[in-house]
Design a protein around this motif. Structure first.
Motif, PDB file in Angstrom:
ATOM      1  N   LEU C  30       5.791  11.308   2.264  1.00  0.00           N
ATOM      2  CA  LEU C  30       4.871  10.395   1.575  1.00  0.00           C
ATOM      3  C   LEU C  30       5.363  10.256   0.145  1.00  0.00           C
ATOM      4  O   LEU C  30       5.353  11.218  -0.614  1.00  0.00           O
ATOM      5  CB  LEU C  30       3.449  10.958   1.596  1.00  0.00           C
ATOM      6  CG  LEU C  30       2.387  10.205   0.774  1.00  0.00           C
ATOM      7  CD1 LEU C  30       2.216   8.776   1.271  1.00  0.00           C
ATOM      8  CD2 LEU C  30       1.060  10.957   0.812  1.00  0.00           C
ATOM      9  N   ALA C  31       5.825   9.061  -0.206  1.00  0.00           N
ATOM     10  CA  ALA C  31       6.302   8.820  -1.571  1.00  0.00           C
ATOM     11  C   ALA C  31       5.156   8.177  -2.356  1.00  0.00           C
ATOM     12  O   ALA C  31       4.139   8.801  -2.584  1.00  0.00           O
ATOM     13  CB  ALA C  31       7.546   7.944  -1.561  1.00  0.00           C
ATOM     14  N   GLY C  33       3.257   5.761  -1.360  1.00  0.00           N
ATOM     15  CA  GLY C  33       2.161   5.427  -0.451  1.00  0.00           C
ATOM     16  C   GLY C  33       1.766   3.957  -0.445  1.00  0.00           C
ATOM     17  O   GLY C  33       0.890   3.559   0.315  1.00  0.00           O
ATOM     18  N   GLN C  34       2.435   3.145  -1.245  1.00  0.00           N
ATOM     19  CA  GLN C  34       2.005   1.744  -1.367  1.00  0.00           C
ATOM     20  C   GLN C  34       2.386   0.917  -0.145  1.00  0.00           C
ATOM     21  O   GLN C  34       1.907  -0.211   0.031  1.00  0.00           O
ATOM     22  CB  GLN C  34       2.597   1.110  -2.637  1.00  0.00           C
ATOM     23  CG  GLN C  34       2.292   1.879  -3.912  1.00  0.00           C
ATOM     24  CD  GLN C  34       0.793   2.070  -4.157  1.00  0.00           C
ATOM     25  OE1 GLN C  34       0.094   1.154  -4.577  1.00  0.00           O
ATOM     26  NE2 GLN C  34       0.283   3.257  -3.853  1.00  0.00           N
ATOM     27  N   ILE C  37       0.694   4.094   3.339  1.00  0.00           N
ATOM     28  CA  ILE C  37      -0.750   4.232   3.556  1.00  0.00           C
ATOM     29  C   ILE C  37      -1.320   2.952   4.156  1.00  0.00           C
ATOM     30  O   ILE C  37      -2.210   2.998   5.010  1.00  0.00           O
ATOM     31  CB  ILE C  37      -1.465   4.658   2.258  1.00  0.00           C
ATOM     32  CG1 ILE C  37      -1.023   6.073   1.892  1.00  0.00           C
ATOM     33  CG2 ILE C  37      -2.977   4.584   2.401  1.00  0.00           C
ATOM     34  CD1 ILE C  37      -1.703   6.694   0.702  1.00  0.00           C
ATOM     35  N   ASN C  38      -0.811   1.794   3.754  1.00  0.00           N
ATOM     36  CA  ASN C  38      -1.267   0.542   4.374  1.00  0.00           C
ATOM     37  C   ASN C  38      -0.903   0.489   5.853  1.00  0.00           C
ATOM     38  O   ASN C  38      -1.686   0.032   6.683  1.00  0.00           O
ATOM     39  CB  ASN C  38      -0.666  -0.668   3.668  1.00  0.00           C
ATOM     40  CG  ASN C  38      -1.345  -0.940   2.346  1.00  0.00           C
ATOM     41  OD1 ASN C  38      -2.505  -0.595   2.154  1.00  0.00           O
ATOM     42  ND2 ASN C  38      -0.631  -1.549   1.435  1.00  0.00           N
ATOM     43  N   LYS C  41      -3.324   2.658   7.563  1.00  0.00           N
ATOM     44  CA  LYS C  41      -4.664   2.058   7.637  1.00  0.00           C
ATOM     45  C   LYS C  41      -4.744   1.120   8.821  1.00  0.00           C
ATOM     46  O   LYS C  41      -5.743   1.036   9.519  1.00  0.00           O
ATOM     47  CB  LYS C  41      -4.947   1.220   6.382  1.00  0.00           C
ATOM     48  CG  LYS C  41      -5.337   1.937   5.142  1.00  0.00           C
ATOM     49  CD  LYS C  41      -5.548   0.846   4.087  1.00  0.00           C
ATOM     50  CE  LYS C  41      -5.468   1.322   2.698  1.00  0.00           C
ATOM     51  NZ  LYS C  41      -5.398   0.249   1.728  1.00  0.00           N
ATOM     52  N   LEU C  50       1.959  14.366   6.876  1.00  0.00           N
ATOM     53  CA  LEU C  50       2.515  13.774   5.663  1.00  0.00           C
ATOM     54  C   LEU C  50       2.988  14.880   4.744  1.00  0.00           C
ATOM     55  O   LEU C  50       2.258  15.843   4.491  1.00  0.00           O
ATOM     56  CB  LEU C  50       1.456  12.939   4.948  1.00  0.00           C
ATOM     57  CG  LEU C  50       0.996  11.692   5.695  1.00  0.00           C
ATOM     58  CD1 LEU C  50      -0.198  11.060   4.991  1.00  0.00           C
ATOM     59  CD2 LEU C  50       2.131  10.689   5.824  1.00  0.00           C
ATOM     60  N   VAL C  51       4.224  14.744   4.274  1.00  0.00           N
ATOM     61  CA  VAL C  51       4.778  15.693   3.321  1.00  0.00           C
ATOM     62  C   VAL C  51       4.833  14.979   1.983  1.00  0.00           C
ATOM     63  O   VAL C  51       5.649  14.071   1.778  1.00  0.00           O
ATOM     64  CB  VAL C  51       6.185  16.143   3.767  1.00  0.00           C
ATOM     65  CG1 VAL C  51       6.762  17.156   2.783  1.00  0.00           C
ATOM     66  CG2 VAL C  51       6.126  16.744   5.169  1.00  0.00           C
ATOM     67  N   ASP C  52       3.932  15.379   1.087  1.00  0.00           N
ATOM     68  CA  ASP C  52       3.740  14.644  -0.172  1.00  0.00           C
ATOM     69  C   ASP C  52       4.831  15.023  -1.163  1.00  0.00           C
ATOM     70  O   ASP C  52       4.922  16.171  -1.606  1.00  0.00           O
ATOM     71  CB  ASP C  52       2.351  14.982  -0.722  1.00  0.00           C
ATOM     72  CG  ASP C  52       1.946  14.069  -1.863  1.00  0.00           C
ATOM     73  OD1 ASP C  52       0.773  14.109  -2.253  1.00  0.00           O
ATOM     74  OD2 ASP C  52       2.812  13.331  -2.363  1.00  0.00           O
ATOM     75  N   ASN C  54       5.080  13.669  -4.139  1.00  0.00           N
ATOM     76  CA  ASN C  54       4.644  13.478  -5.524  1.00  0.00           C
ATOM     77  C   ASN C  54       4.581  14.838  -6.209  1.00  0.00           C
ATOM     78  O   ASN C  54       4.117  15.816  -5.635  1.00  0.00           O
ATOM     79  CB  ASN C  54       3.272  12.799  -5.553  1.00  0.00           C
ATOM     80  CG  ASN C  54       3.376  11.332  -5.175  1.00  0.00           C
ATOM     81  OD1 ASN C  54       3.745  10.489  -5.976  1.00  0.00           O
ATOM     82  ND2 ASN C  54       3.095  11.030  -3.918  1.00  0.00           N
ATOM     83  N   VAL C 105       0.356  -1.160  -8.113  1.00  0.00           N
ATOM     84  CA  VAL C 105       1.385  -0.776  -7.140  1.00  0.00           C
ATOM     85  C   VAL C 105       2.604  -0.219  -7.859  1.00  0.00           C
ATOM     86  O   VAL C 105       3.193   0.782  -7.441  1.00  0.00           O
ATOM     87  CB  VAL C 105       1.773  -1.987  -6.260  1.00  0.00           C
ATOM     88  CG1 VAL C 105       3.009  -1.673  -5.421  1.00  0.00           C
ATOM     89  CG2 VAL C 105       0.613  -2.386  -5.367  1.00  0.00           C
ATOM     90  N   ARG C 106       2.970  -0.827  -8.976  1.00  0.00           N
ATOM     91  CA  ARG C 106       4.148  -0.355  -9.710  1.00  0.00           C
ATOM     92  C   ARG C 106       3.944   1.042 -10.292  1.00  0.00           C
ATOM     93  O   ARG C 106       4.904   1.779 -10.505  1.00  0.00           O
ATOM     94  CB  ARG C 106       4.513  -1.350 -10.816  1.00  0.00           C
ATOM     95  CG  ARG C 106       5.062  -2.666 -10.282  1.00  0.00           C
ATOM     96  CD  ARG C 106       5.715  -3.491 -11.366  1.00  0.00           C
ATOM     97  NE  ARG C 106       4.777  -4.073 -12.306  1.00  0.00           N
ATOM     98  CZ  ARG C 106       4.157  -5.224 -12.138  1.00  0.00           C
ATOM     99  NH1 ARG C 106       4.362  -5.938 -11.044  1.00  0.00           N
ATOM    100  NH2 ARG C 106       3.330  -5.682 -13.061  1.00  0.00           N
ATOM    101  N   ASN C 107       2.701   1.388 -10.531  1.00  0.00           N
ATOM    102  CA  ASN C 107       2.439   2.721 -11.100  1.00  0.00           C
ATOM    103  C   ASN C 107       2.618   3.843 -10.082  1.00  0.00           C
ATOM    104  O   ASN C 107       2.804   4.999 -10.452  1.00  0.00           O
ATOM    105  CB  ASN C 107       1.019   2.771 -11.672  1.00  0.00           C
ATOM    106  CG  ASN C 107       0.892   2.051 -12.995  1.00  0.00           C
ATOM    107  OD1 ASN C 107       1.909   1.765 -13.641  1.00  0.00           O
ATOM    108  ND2 ASN C 107      -0.326   1.761 -13.400  1.00  0.00           N
ATOM    109  N   ARG C 108       2.503   3.545  -8.809  1.00  0.00           N
ATOM    110  CA  ARG C 108       2.649   4.571  -7.767  1.00  0.00           C
ATOM    111  C   ARG C 108       3.888   4.362  -6.897  1.00  0.00           C
ATOM    112  O   ARG C 108       4.474   5.323  -6.424  1.00  0.00           O
ATOM    113  CB  ARG C 108       1.419   4.556  -6.835  1.00  0.00           C
ATOM    114  CG  ARG C 108       0.108   4.925  -7.455  1.00  0.00           C
ATOM    115  CD  ARG C 108      -0.109   6.403  -7.631  1.00  0.00           C
ATOM    116  NE  ARG C 108      -0.051   7.177  -6.405  1.00  0.00           N
ATOM    117  CZ  ARG C 108      -0.107   8.506  -6.379  1.00  0.00           C
ATOM    118  NH1 ARG C 108      -0.206   9.192  -7.491  1.00  0.00           N
ATOM    119  NH2 ARG C 108      -0.051   9.144  -5.220  1.00  0.00           N
TER     120      ARG C 108
END
Lengths: 820, 154, 269
Positions: C30-31, C33-34, C37-38, C41, C50-52, C54, C105-108
């Motif tokens: 999981l980078a 997520g933009q 995650i969608n 969903k 998920l291996v986060d 962040n 979106v650019r922030n994450r």
């Protein structure tokens, strides 16, 4: 541990008159604080969350449904299937005549599914996630059928038929004809024929989707429906008989609604499902529609074809009349339709003086989401048609579209103007509005703009879009669809009371979704009672328990400024009269003519020291009323039903006044096309509006802006397009592009005020905006392509790929256009 | 790897400790678990921005973050803007400029504008538009919102 | 909108992340997520775990070497790239990142996530293919470097295999780059895009027309040579609601020419 803070109320200083001021909105404080109450914000202990299982097929028999695996999961409270719905309810009342009348429409699909996304089973569980998970364990077996997705083929031999009960996909048809078509075409110097025009399918995608939280009281049989449905009067009429219950057992409560635009009128099927589940499961149930579900199943705007149009015109551009065949694609169910088949007739001639008109209207069913009102409902489609005709005729006869409009616009001296079918346009000055708009856009310099753009290899076009917002319906027009319908006229309710401590409290029958009703209602009340708007408390939202509603209550069709505010005025006038009557008695019999309301009370004009503040009035009537005359007849709690002056239209001649007021807008768009790619920008834009007397100018302007942005979105990006199998290709905001801040052109606005002679306050309803932006962009594209292929814009939706096509193959667009 | 875990989050100055499933979106945690319903949901593809909040000083769409990812963070939502019932100049400017109609997009807009003004106290019109690009509004057409934010910048 | 049940881990090192991924073959990184995650969903894909990534400092950072080479951590966000003084050594990076989606979106969202997703409409796969980026991939067997033209394998498919992680993106020095797109609304999803880079010879990478960026090497930087190279590649672009195959292929040609022109202009400066 938090500190309690008491924040004093800010008091606005009294003005000479509140109407006409851009009074700050009462709604704003709670909304900017995030303290609005939208339906998904409401919670009940132990409530169950609903998830709908939806059809993956556009057309299929349901051969079996097995919910047992879903129901076996711990935390799943229960389910509801179409079979149960068919046993517990009767089909929804159909407005149409046969064959459309025979549709059997229920809260869930029964026996068959007719569009992708149609709800088939409802699953209720302890958490949202569990309901979703459990829905995947519901087994539905389908036998797929062929689908019909093009209205032009819905009546072909061998076309798949959606409703066996009706036997055909024809849902309604009618012929409208006024004037003398033969004479008009005989007199014409030219006849312009346009074989096909298309108004596309889209809607306003309010940011908040539909939703409800429903509770059932087993002791009283009362349902309480917290929802964001914007026309509870209509929902109740649909739901009560279907659910075999009295209307009073359905209590509708709304507070803040995140946009409606007409798209929140037909949620009654889902609400019925919620009601049945609340009763069955003996717990509150909560439903929030997902964005994708909304796109796939809710309130698509009418998609309409105009075929075989013929226009009779003189060489100087005088328009004599037209004939056309309107083919309306209603989707899979008639939920508010076929009213769209008559509502366009509120604006039969558009803004023009032609008197000889024939329109054959056919509405068919297709395997697509059901159509129901969308901002501009049915008038927008027709007005787009008239504007396209003006521009195409001007183009073909090499006339200036500005001149053709001015030559043919209904003139201000003709107002009130009776149209060929008996509608009365109350007031307006369209030519002046056009002048204002052209001035705002710098029309004089447009040739220079075109030349400058050409030097950069770009094509600039200027287009005009003029339109009407007919407001305050006469529901008698429904009899032109079906003479047996027992609807006519219109109404709205307001109550105004003076409480024991002199608080002025107002309730409305409307369901505002951002139009600022609390504020404008307070302005009207404050002007009559001569107090500050801050002293007027308007209850937020709608609650049918308040008895401030009537059959047609709700917020739709550009009518609040007339129906809602006239109800408020009526109730406040009653209250003002009662206050004076009370004061007359208290002052020992002073005649009421000698009294006036001022400074938050009532006083004797000649000796103003004799003053009774509202608080005293309220206290006397409510708590200190011994000794008052027996026949005083004052309660200080007034309910008024506003009824606009309508007659039942002549159903046979299809003649009569269908709406009370006609607001107007004239827009001008300037676009710049990159011919290599078909990409284009809207580089300049002007919008001029006239809605009669403006109670709150800032609110009116906000509506004009919002309608403009939606129209621009629809013109360039927004479309509900299907593939041949009936799959919606734009099921969410990823592919259905809604314009954002970076997409907006600069905007210049102007206004004129032509008061309505027919309304108590001189106001006209407004807000829908009539799609002016769509008309203007279509005209601008066609103008830009003059001399570059001369394509005709024939579709209301012109994304980049279509503009590029028009540049590559303009002859394809011209195939169906002839001049003789 | 765990299906759920305990998280600690500070929102608008208040600390919360809860057990959450890993699959729960941050927006659902904020709205459903913590009853902070000011942040809204308007879509299911991360486009509309109604769910925008500020996490450790960074503006994000909380529908594209998991609640477990917010463990240990400090979050600001619309409910935390006004102090002691006094609207901020930005909130007041929204009302003055009629930058809201139905109010559904407003919390997200306010958070995006708040984030912008912190890093750019006097933004140009182009900068305001760029900063609000991730927030959809269907009511206002954006023009009044842009004016409202610019007015606070002066 | 509601994810399936999923397991979650937040490793504190790349080594730990690799170990978890290797032990759980249904788990995914999981980078930002933009995108992921969608996807979850919509339940279009539902990893078991998920291996986060962040918070892994090893995967962050934008370093500029003395020779002008940029070394970018895959977890660098688009915003960080836009704001980075170092990244300005290759200006096209920040310029293109600034066009992606919106500020939230650019922030994450991350550069690594963008290229590992390899959605055909993404901006960065064609850009990195044009400028000749090299991707460092780590796994149980150690590290290897894969050049851009071998990194993108298919739709949503890259050279990063099961149990592996992208750990570094290396970008050579250069300024003669161009990028052009037609998007759905301003700064929206790309309907068509193309990137170009001039380094002695011209390299053009066309996005949106196939499973992976289409790289062509025109005989010269002239408009005609670019058009010929793109036409000669035999594009069979997909058609969808935004563009027919014919229109998209046409856009690919026009945008390739525009990207090449931009690259040429910048070569001169």
């Amino acid at each position: 541990m938090s500190n309690t803070v008491v924040t004093p109320e800010k008091v606005a200083t009294p003005q000479k008159g509140w109407a006409g001021q851009s009074v700050p909105r009462k709604e704003d404080k709670r909304l900017v604080e995030g303290e609005g109450v939208f339906v998904d914000d409401i919670k009940r202990h132990g409530m169950g969350y609903i998830f709908f299982v939806r059809s993956p097929y556009a057309h299929a028999h349901i051969t079996s449904i097995d919910v047992s695996k879903a129901e076996a999961i711990k935390g799943v409270y229960g389910t509801l299937t179409g079979e149960e719905v068919a046993a517990l309810t009767d089909p929804f009342f159909q407005l149409s005549t046969p064959p459309g009348a025979h549709l059997k429409d229920f809260a869930l699909a029964v026996g068959k599914v007719r569009y992708v996304g149609e709800a088939v089973v409802a699953v209720v569980a302890e958490t949202r996630e569990l309901a979703r998970d459990a829905s995947e364990l519901v087994d539905v077996e389908y036998e797929p059928l062929d689908a019909v997705t093009d209205a032009r083929h819905a009546q072909d031999d061998g076309a798949p038929v959606l409703h066996d009960d009706s036997g055909s996909n024809l849902m309604w048809e009618g012929v409208y004809e006024w004037g003398d078509l033969d004479a008009a075409f005989a007199e014409a110097d030219k006849v312009v024929k346009i074989s096909e025009l298309h108004f596309h399918r889209f809607n306003s995608t309010p940011l908040e989707t539909d939703g409800a939280l429903v509770e059932f009281n087993r002791g009283t049989g009362q349902w309480t429906i917290y929802t964001n449905n914007q026309f509870p009067g209509f929902a109740a009429i649909m739901m009560g008989p279907a659910m075999r219950t009295g209307l009073d057992k359905l209590r509708f409560v709304t507070q803040d609604i995140g946009g409606g635009f007409g798209n929140k009128i037909t949620s009654h099927p889902q609400l019925v499902a919620c009601c049945l589940l609340a009763r069955k499961l003996n717990r509150a149930v909560q439903w929030t529609e997902w964005r994708t579900d909304f796109h796939m199943s809710m309130s698509h705007g009418n998609e309409r074809w105009f075929h075989d149009t013929e226009v009779a015109v003189k060489s100087d551009g005088t328009l004599l009349g037209f004939r056309t065949k309107a083919l309306d694609d209603a989707g899979a169910w008639l939920r508010y339709e076929p009213l769209g088949g008559v509502i366009w007739a509120q604006v039969t001639p558009g803004m023009y003086r032609w008197r000889n008109i024939r329109l054959e209207f056919t509405q068919v069913a297709t395997n697509k989401a059901p159509v129901s009102p969308n901002r501009g409902y049915s008038r927008m489609q027709h007005l787009w048609f008239t504007e396209r005709v003006i521009d195409i005729v001007a183009h073909e006869l090499d006339l200036d579209p500005v001149d053709v409009r001015k030559k043919n616009y209904i003139r201000t001296e003709d107002m009130p103007y009776e149209t060929p079918n008996g509608c009365i346009y109350d007031s307006g000055d369209y030519a002046q509005m056009l002048d204002v708009a052209l001035d705002l856009i710098g029309y004089g310099a447009v040739e220079e703009r075109k030349a400058e753009a050409a030097s950069r290899g770009k094509l600039v076009g200027l287009g005009i879009g003029s339109t009407l917002d007919s407001g305050t319906n006469n529901f008698g027009q429904s009899r032109m669809i079906n003479p047996e319908l027992q609807f006519s006229g219109n109404n709205e309710v307001a109550t105004v009371k003076l409480d024991i401590f002199g608080e002025i409290v107002v309730t409305l029958g409307t369901t505002p979704q951002g139009q600022g009703h609390e504020t404008t209602a307070a302005q009207v009340v404050a002007d009559i009672l001569q107090c500050s708007v801050d002293d007027v408390h308007v209850r937020a939202g709608h609650d049918s328990y308040w008895n401030s509603h009537a059959g047609f209550s709700g917020t739709y069709a550009s009518q609040f400024a007339v129906t809602g505010l006239s109800a408020v005025k009526g109730a406040t006038d009653m209250l003002a009269a009662e206050i004076k009557k009370l004061a007359s008695a208290v002052f020992g019999g002073v005649p009421v003519e000698a009294l006036e309301l001022a400074e938050g009370g009532v006083r004797i004009k000649e000796s103003p020291d004799a003053f009774l503040p509202f608080m005293a009035c309220g206290a006397i009537i409510n708590a200190n009323n011994a000794g008052l005359p027996e026949d005083l007849g004052v309660t200080l709690n007034c309910r008024y039903v506003y009824r606009p002056p309508f007659q039942v239209p002549d159903v046979e001649k299809k003649f009569g006044n269908l709406t009370l007021t006609y607001a107007a807008q004239v827009h001008v768009a300037v676009i710049e096309i990159d011919p290599e790619t078909g990409y284009y920008d809207i580089v300049d834009y002007a919008a001029v509006d006239d809605c009669g007397i403006r109670i709150n100018p800032q609110i009116v302007e906000g509506q004009v802006m919002g309608a403009t942005a939606q129209a621009l979105g629809a013109a360039v990006h927004e479309t509900f397009e299907y593939d041949e199998d009936g799959n919606l290709l734009t099921p969410n905001f990823y592919d259905y592009h809604v314009p954002h801040a970076l997409d907006m052109p600069p905007l210049r606005t102007g206004n004129i005020e032509s008061p309505s002679p027919f309304t108590p306050l001189g106001t006209k309803g407004m807000g829908e905006g009539g799609g002016a932006g769509i008309h203007a962009v279509c005209a601008a594209v066609q103008d830009a392509l003059r001399g570059h292929g001369d394509a005709i814009v024939w579709d209301s939706h012109n994304p980049y790929h279509r503009v590029w096509e028009m540049l590559q193959h303009p002859e394809k667009t011209r195939e169906g256009v002839t001049v003789s | 790897m765990e299906v759920s875990r305990a998280i600690a989050v500070t929102i608008n100055g208040t600390e919360y400790e809860r057990d959450v499933e890993a699959r729960k979106l941050l927006i659902h945690f904020i709205r459903d678990d913590l009853d902070l319903t000011g942040s809204h949901i308007g879509c299911d593809t991360g486009n509309c921005g109604a769910c925008s909040v500020i996490v450790d000083g960074v503006l994000v769409k909380s529908c594209m973050m998991l609640a477990v990812q917010a463990d240990g963070t400090t979050i600001e939502t619309v409910e935390g803007l006004a102090e002691a019932g006094e609207l901020t100049p930005l909130q007041q400017s929204f009302s003055d400029h009629h930058a809201l109609q139905c109010g559904y997009c407003t919390p997200g807009m306010l958070m995006s504008a708040t984030a912008l003004l912190r890093s750019n106290p006097n933004p140009s019109e182009a900068e305001v538009k760029k900063a609000l690009q991730g927030n959809i509004c269907r009511c206002t057409g954006y023009w009044n919102i842009i004016e409202a934010v610019k007015a606070v910048g002066k | 909108m509601l994810l399936r049940e999923v397991e979650y881990a937040k490793p504190s090192s790349v080594a730990e992340a690799l170990t978890i991924l290797a032990a759980n073959d249904g788990a995914r990184a999981l980078a930002g997520g933009q995108t992921l995650i969608n996807v979850m969903k919509a339940r279009a894909a539902s990893p078991d775990g998920l291996v986060d990534l962040n918070g892994l400092a090893e995967l962050k950072g934008i370093d500029l070497g003395a020779d002008g080479t940029l070394s970018i951590g895959p977890m660098a966000t688009y915003t960080e790239i836009c704001n980075s003084a170092e990244a300005r050594a290759r200006p096209i990076l920040g310029e293109v990142c600034a066009q992606i989606a919106d500020v939230q979106v650019r922030n994450r969202g991350t550069i690594g996530g963008n290229i590992c997703a390899n959605d055909p409409t993404n901006h960065l796969p064609p850009l990195l293919a044009a400028i000749g980026a090299q991707m460092t991939i780590a796994g149980a067997g150690g590290e290897r470097v894969v050049p851009a033209e071998e990194f993108f394998i298919g739709v949503y498919l890259t050279a990063v295999g099961p149990g592996e992680l992208l750990t570094r993106i290396t970008i050579p020095a250069g300024k003669a780059d161009g990028f052009a797109a037609v998007t759905l609304g301003a700064d929206g999803t790309c309907i068509a895009n193309a990137a170009a880079s001039l380094n002695g010879s011209l390299r053009v990478a066309v996005g949106c027309v196939g499973a992976v960026p289409l790289v062509v090497h025109p005989a010269s930087a002239d408009d005609d040579a670019v058009r010929e190279a793109v036409r000669g590649a035999g594009i069979d672009a997909p058609s969808d609601v935004h563009a027919s195959s014919e229109y998209r292929s046409h856009l690919a040609e026009v945008l390739s020419v525009r990207a090449a022109r931009q690259a040429t202009q910048r070569a001169g400066t």
